[in-house]
Design an enzyme around this catalytic site. Structure first.
Site, PDB file in Angstrom:
ATOM      1  N   GLU A 108      -9.002   4.380   1.178  1.00  0.00           N
ATOM      2  CA  GLU A 108      -9.053   3.418   2.293  1.00  0.00           C
ATOM      3  C   GLU A 108      -8.080   3.898   3.384  1.00  0.00           C
ATOM      4  O   GLU A 108      -7.022   4.442   3.073  1.00  0.00           O
ATOM      5  CB  GLU A 108      -8.585   2.062   1.740  1.00  0.00           C
ATOM      6  CG  GLU A 108      -8.378   0.956   2.751  1.00  0.00           C
ATOM      7  CD  GLU A 108      -7.701  -0.288   2.109  1.00  0.00           C
ATOM      8  OE1 GLU A 108      -6.857  -0.125   1.195  1.00  0.00           O
ATOM      9  OE2 GLU A 108      -8.033  -1.404   2.532  1.00  0.00           O
ATOM     10  N   CYS A 152     -10.780  -1.325  -1.645  1.00  0.00           N
ATOM     11  CA  CYS A 152      -9.565  -1.904  -2.226  1.00  0.00           C
ATOM     12  C   CYS A 152      -9.755  -3.292  -2.830  1.00  0.00           C
ATOM     13  O   CYS A 152     -10.305  -3.436  -3.895  1.00  0.00           O
ATOM     14  CB  CYS A 152      -8.428  -1.879  -1.206  1.00  0.00           C
ATOM     15  SG  CYS A 152      -6.833  -2.102  -2.030  1.00  0.00           S
ATOM     16  N   LYS A 157     -15.182  -3.683   4.815  1.00  0.00           N
ATOM     17  CA  LYS A 157     -14.501  -4.472   3.774  1.00  0.00           C
ATOM     18  C   LYS A 157     -14.717  -5.969   3.970  1.00  0.00           C
ATOM     19  O   LYS A 157     -14.424  -6.512   5.035  1.00  0.00           O
ATOM     20  CB  LYS A 157     -13.016  -4.139   3.808  1.00  0.00           C
ATOM     21  CG  LYS A 157     -12.156  -4.777   2.742  1.00  0.00           C
ATOM     22  CD  LYS A 157     -10.735  -4.232   2.883  1.00  0.00           C
ATOM     23  CE  LYS A 157      -9.784  -4.695   1.828  1.00  0.00           C
ATOM     24  NZ  LYS A 157      -8.457  -4.070   2.000  1.00  0.00           N
TER      25      LYS A 157
HETATM   26  N1  CDT Z   1      -5.501  -2.770   0.672  1.00  0.00           N
HETATM   27  C1  CDT Z   1      -5.764  -3.808  -0.117  1.00  0.00           C
HETATM   28  O1  CDT Z   1      -6.822  -4.407  -0.055  1.00  0.00           O
HETATM   29  N2  CDT Z   1      -4.788  -4.195  -0.950  1.00  0.00           N
HETATM   30  C2  CDT Z   1      -4.978  -5.296  -1.839  1.00  0.00           C
HETATM   31  C3  CDT Z   1      -3.786  -6.153  -1.948  1.00  0.00           C
HETATM   32  C4  CDT Z   1      -4.062  -7.371  -2.724  1.00  0.00           C
HETATM   33  S1  CDT Z   1      -2.809  -8.515  -2.591  1.00  0.00           S
HETATM   34  C5  CDT Z   1      -3.261  -9.676  -3.707  1.00  0.00           C
HETATM   35  C6  CDT Z   1      -5.410  -4.839  -3.209  1.00  0.00           C
HETATM   36  O2  CDT Z   1      -6.350  -5.413  -3.741  1.00  0.00           O
HETATM   37  O3  CDT Z   1      -4.814  -3.944  -3.779  1.00  0.00           O
END
Ligand code: CDT
Length: 344
Positions: A47, A193, A128
């Site tokens: 990402e 992500c 996303k």
């Molecule tokens: N970049 C990204 O989407 N990070 C999120 C943070 C989640 S915070 C609960 C992840 O799912 O890793």
């Protein structure tokens, strides 16, 4: 008949606010060449691969903010990203890569694209859907922020699976008239992500017969303000848990949708003090991890997979057509928040 595919995840070590694009792209090209030596046909990058994970910062200057964004129209032709796509084309390797997308009407999306080397063009785009974090920074000045809701709109392209051409010999085509599932070109889906934590997206892809999920990520190793503090943890314990949850959702959802998954991290200490987990991995439709990053730096993980392995789950335990009961799943699409049963 096996339908084998050689796939890789290109994990990137830290990229900083001060990192130069040319250096980052050069690191990505080095990874691509390493993957090529292993025979990879497809390489997944993380990402927001070209920059630091900038949503952790409150950026008030529009000019600075814009410097982290690219346009899908020019991502393959802009001087500071083109060399990656050119190299992919030269090596004959498909790539999927994430970047912050600015549209012509000024909107921002957290996007990933799939570039077909043989076609020499982007053949699929995903934005996303599940944006984590907050619009405003936390009151705690030491908190790790995740201002994705500030900088991005939620994705509006759905979870749209696509077929990837020229990767598998003798793949059935439309003109063959073959109706049997699992004979055509590979079916892939992208997520980004936080999306990987949401079963709904996986199932949307599962319902399109997805065979490979591609997921790039930037996951903080220690972010109690984001995750909650009910069980206080040391940074080491928190990171171990974050990697555990990452693998849990990749393995569990791959199993429940009978598909392979490839995940690629941006890892290590970015911008001096923000630790990101590694844990890039490749999982099978039975939920096993078959390749996994060992470092939190630039690293290629690689596996040869056989898409035929998706058939068992799709035809037995998770034969959706025979076993799903959509009349019982109403709340899933009409309700967002929790509605508890009445108090006794
Ligand atoms: N970049 C990204 O989407 N990070 C999120 C943070 C989640 S915070 C609960 C992840 O799912 O890793």
């Amino acid at each position: 008949m096996p339908r084998t595919l050689k796939v890789a995840a290109a994990q990137l070590g830290p990229i900083h606010l001060t990192s130069k694009r040319e250096e980052v792209v050069s690191r990505m090209i080095t990874l691509l060449r390493s993957a090529s030596k292993l025979g990879a046909q497809l390489v997944l990058f993380p990402e927001t691969a070209f920059t630091t994970f900038f949503p952790r910062h409150l950026i008030n200057s529009q000019e600075e903010l814009d410097s982290y964004f690219d346009s899908t129209d020019t991502i393959t032709s802009a001087p500071n990203t083109k060399p990656l796509f050119d190299e992919a084309k030269t090596l004959g390797i498909d790539i999927s890569v994430g970047f912050a997308e600015r549209t012509t009407d000024g909107k921002g999306y957290n996007t990933s694209v799939y570039f077909s080397a043989k076609k020499g063009e982007i053949i699929a785009k995903y934005r996303k859907v599940h944006l984590p974090g907050t619009k405003e920074p936390f009151a705690n000045p030491d908190a790790v922020n995740q201002l994705e809701k500030r900088y991005f709109e939620p994705g509006n392209l759905g979870f749209t699976a696509f077929r990837t051409p020229d990767l598998i010999p003798d793949a059935a085509k439309k003109r063959s008239g073959i109706k049997e599932h699992g004979k055509g070109d590979p079916i892939m889906g992208m997520m980004i992500c936080n999306d990987r934590r949401w079963a709904e997206g996986w199932r949307c892809y599962g319902l399109q017969g997805v065979e490979v999920i591609l997921c790039g990520y930037n996951t903080a190793g220690f972010a109690p303000d984001l995750w909650g503090t009910r069980k206080p943890m040391t940074p080491k314990e928190a990171e171990r848990d974050a990697v555990f949850h990452h693998k849990l959702v990749m393995q569990g959802n791959s199993y429940m949708n009978s598909c392979f998954s490839i995940s690629a991290a941006k890892a290590g200490m970015e911008d001096g003090k923000y630790d990101l987990i590694g844990g890039s991995c490749i999982t099978t439709p039975e939920g096993h991890v078959i390749a996994e990053a060992k470092t939190k730096d630039d690293e290629i993980i690689f596996a040869e997979i056989d898409l035929e392995d998706c058939r068992q789950g799709k035809e037995k335990t998770f034969d959706f057509d025979r076993h799903r009961r959509v009349d019982q799943y109403g709340p899933i699409t009409v309700q967002t928040g929790v509605v508890e049963p009445e108090l006794l």
